[in-house]
Design an enzyme around this catalytic site. Structure first.
Site: not given
Ligand SMILES: NC(=O)C1=CN([C@@H]2O[C@H](COP(=O)(O)OP(=O)(O)OC[C@H]3O[C@@H](n4cnc5c(N)ncnc54)[C@H](OP(=O)(O)O)[C@@H]3O)[C@@H](O)[C@H]2O)C=CC1
Ligand SMILES: CC1=C(/C=C/C(C)=C/C=C/C(C)=C/C=O)C(C)(C)CCC1
Length: 317
Positions: A12, A154
């Protein structure tokens, strides 16, 4: 025509979007791209970037890497369930002191960045093994090699990805399958904006003063400048990845940003592991002026090289 089927996740925006468009526009039309995203309501930008390839060498499908049902439905919808090249790209960032992050937030990062890849492979790997053909490409990060201040969870998710792939790579070789980890440094995408905006909103009341100050006045303060000077474009990362999937013998690891490699080299230069930690410490806390000056110098160099490139281009047209 014997086209290779490429399945990409997270198309996207950012790297996934650029990759889908780049591979679908392959000069020799060697690929049929299934560009997937979890929310088809966000397809507009990809439709625009895909241009005339839409419905020809590119199709858009729904796929949420956090849902086994969604992955299965997507793979089942492909002709013969065939995936020749899987590009696992979907991912998210998280910055800040761990005292200020909930376990649920951390689990979402692991669930997306690590278990997302595991779910995809559980669905696709058995068929690749049967066919003894396939290439698994994973958009990892320099943080899959090296941790960075305030990116603890992360970086852990990307280390998990790298350990998983390194273990799997030996088995894959037995079935003539390839695995490649793409390791970009900072890339200017929605990721940067989302992570920064969430970072600014962090409730720092649970952190001590030194930590809160380090996050706000050192990390967040320099964040945009680091992306401005070292940042690559998503299109650049897509170009590198396109090159990797067209190679006969693709490498296991590929770093996309030469400006960043001096940093990751520190990891391999010292088996004790102290060198990168001490160097980062000095860059951040003792030589912040030198660090800033170096960033400014790099920025100037990049600006000059872009300017002369544009001038050269203008001369040749
Ligand atoms: N930008 C950077 O500096 C770097 C990024 N990377 C890695 O590159 C990859 C792409 O990031 P980038 O393009 O920069 O960031 P973006 O935020 O632009 O893109 C992330 C993509 O992942 C999608 N996504 C998130 N969760 C899911 C899910 N559960 N299922 C399917 N898709 C999902 C997003 O969809 P949605 O729009 O619906 O949220 C979006 O399409 C990530 O793996 C990231 O870790 C690596 C190095 C540096
Ligand atoms: C260069 C550098 C820093 C920051 C690096 C950053 C911010 C990297 C971001 C990488 C990303 C976003 C990867 C995504 O996967 C520090 C630690 C401030 C100081 C030491 C040198």
């Amino acid at each position: 025509m014997n086209q290779k089927v490429v399945l990409i996740t997270g198309c996207s925006s950012g790297i996934g979007l650029a990759l889908a468009a780049r591979i679908a526009k392959d000069e020799k039309k060697r690929f049929m791209v299934y560009a997937t995203m979890r929310n088809l309501g966000k397809a507009e930008l990809l439709v625009e970037a895909a241009d005339r390839t839409l419905g020809r060498t590119l199709e858009i499908r729904q796929l949420d890497v956090c849902s086994e049902e969604s992955i299965k439905a997507c793979v089942d919808s492909l002709p013969e369930r065939r995936v020749d090249i899987l590009i696992s790209n979907a991912g998210m960032g998280l910055i800040g002191p761990i005292e200020c992050q909930s376990i649920d937030e951390m689990k979402t990062v692991m669930d997306t960045n690590f278990f997302g890849l595991v779910r995809l492979l559980k669905e696709i790997l058995p068929d690749m093994k049967k066919r003894k053909k396939g290439h698994i490409v994973v958009i990892s990060s320099v943080m899959g090699i090296q941790g960075i201040l305030f990116n603890d969870v992360y970086a852990a998710s990307k280390f998990a990805v790298e350990g998983f792939c390194e273990s799997l790579a030996v088995q894959a070789l037995r079935f003539s399958l390839n695995i490649s980890l793409i390791e970009p440094g900072p890339v200017i995408t929605e990721f940067e904006r989302k992570v920064y905006e969430e970072g600014l909103k962090t409730d720092l009341s649970k952190a001590d003063k030194v930590t809160a100050d380090m996050f706000t006045n050192i990390y967040l303060k320099n964040y945009n400048q680091i992306f401005e000077t070292l940042g690559q474009t998503a299109e650049d990362v897509a170009e590198h990845t396109h090159r990797i999937i067209t190679m006969d013998n693709p490498p296991f690891r590929h770093q996309t940003n030469t400006l960043y490699t001096p940093m990751t080299t520190l990891k391999y230069a010292d088996p004790n592991g102290d060198l990168p930690i001490e160097t980062f410490y000095k860059m951040v806390f003792e030589h912040d002026k030198v660090f800033n000056a170096s960033l400014n110098f790099l920025k100037l160099l990049r600006w000059r090289s872009r300017k002369s490139f544009t001038l050269e281009k203008d001369k040749s047209t």
